[in-house]
Design a protein around this motif. Structure first.
Motif, PDB file in Angstrom:
ATOM      1  N   THR A  21       0.846  -1.187   0.000  1.00 51.28           N
ATOM      2  CA  THR A  21       0.000   0.000   0.000  1.00 51.28           C
ATOM      3  C   THR A  21       0.884   1.240   0.000  1.00 51.28           C
ATOM      4  O   THR A  21       2.085   1.165   0.249  1.00 51.28           O
ATOM      5  CB  THR A  21      -0.919   0.059   1.238  1.00 51.28           C
ATOM      6  N   TRP A  58      -2.842   6.680  -4.146  1.00 57.96           N
ATOM      7  CA  TRP A  58      -1.770   5.768  -4.532  1.00 57.96           C
ATOM      8  C   TRP A  58      -2.348   4.737  -5.492  1.00 57.96           C
ATOM      9  O   TRP A  58      -3.329   4.063  -5.158  1.00 57.96           O
ATOM     10  CB  TRP A  58      -1.201   5.048  -3.309  1.00 57.96           C
ATOM     11  N   ALA A  87      -8.544   1.719  -4.854  1.00 59.78           N
ATOM     12  CA  ALA A  87      -9.205   2.697  -4.000  1.00 59.78           C
ATOM     13  C   ALA A  87     -10.035   3.630  -4.866  1.00 59.78           C
ATOM     14  O   ALA A  87      -9.642   3.949  -5.981  1.00 59.78           O
ATOM     15  CB  ALA A  87      -8.157   3.503  -3.230  1.00 59.78           C
ATOM     16  N   ASN A  95      -9.739   6.251   2.255  1.00 57.82           N
ATOM     17  CA  ASN A  95      -9.236   5.118   1.479  1.00 57.82           C
ATOM     18  C   ASN A  95      -8.525   5.674   0.248  1.00 57.82           C
ATOM     19  O   ASN A  95      -9.112   5.789  -0.811  1.00 57.82           O
ATOM     20  CB  ASN A  95     -10.391   4.194   1.075  1.00 57.82           C
ATOM     21  N   THR A 127      -5.484   4.563  -1.099  1.00 57.52           N
ATOM     22  CA  THR A 127      -4.434   3.719  -1.653  1.00 57.52           C
ATOM     23  C   THR A 127      -4.993   2.418  -2.211  1.00 57.52           C
ATOM     24  O   THR A 127      -5.856   1.792  -1.588  1.00 57.52           O
ATOM     25  CB  THR A 127      -3.337   3.409  -0.621  1.00 57.52           C
ATOM     26  N   ASP A 128      -4.505   2.049  -3.395  1.00 53.05           N
ATOM     27  CA  ASP A 128      -4.767   0.706  -3.890  1.00 53.05           C
ATOM     28  C   ASP A 128      -4.085  -0.268  -2.944  1.00 53.05           C
ATOM     29  O   ASP A 128      -3.161   0.098  -2.197  1.00 53.05           O
ATOM     30  CB  ASP A 128      -4.184   0.516  -5.297  1.00 53.05           C
ATOM     31  N   ARG A 129      -4.496  -1.514  -3.001  1.00 48.74           N
ATOM     32  CA  ARG A 129      -3.926  -2.559  -2.145  1.00 48.74           C
ATOM     33  C   ARG A 129      -3.599  -3.759  -3.024  1.00 48.74           C
ATOM     34  O   ARG A 129      -4.487  -4.319  -3.662  1.00 48.74           O
ATOM     35  CB  ARG A 129      -4.947  -2.943  -1.083  1.00 48.74           C
TER      36      ARG A 129
END
Length: 96
Positions: free
Chosen positions: A6, A51, A68, A75, A77-79
């Motif tokens: 992240t 992100w 995200a 929220n 950030t991508d994960r």
């Protein structure tokens, strides 16, 4: 083994799980993360404050990316998740 990737703040790339590390990031073109299974991800902090993580190459341990939403301050950030990797390398360039 599982590793979650992240972004945090506007300049930190976080690796959590079986490998834990924090890298300084935020290159305009994004930063590269290479994993021992062959997965290579590009992570970048966008002008909209999110992100984003994009796969460059996926190995057998690549699980996927949860994106995200734009404009969600909680929220931002991508994960991404990678399994069965024993190391990760952070860099700025890739040669093919």
């Amino acid at each position: 083994m599982s590793i979650v990737i992240t972004g945090a703040s506007d300049d930190l790339i976080e690796i959590d799980g079986d490998i834990t590390e924090e890298f300084y990031g935020n290159d305009e073109d994004g930063d590269l993360l290479a994993f021992s299974d062959g997965t290579v991800l590009r992570i970048s902090y966008t002008r909209s404050g999110v992100w984003r993580i994009v796969p460059i190459t996926t190995g057998p341990g690549f699980v996927g990316i949860t994106q995200a939403p734009e404009g969600d301050e909680d929220n931002y950030t991508d994960r991404a998740e990678v399994t069965d990797a024993t190391w990760v390398v952070h860099g700025k360039a890739i040669a093919r």
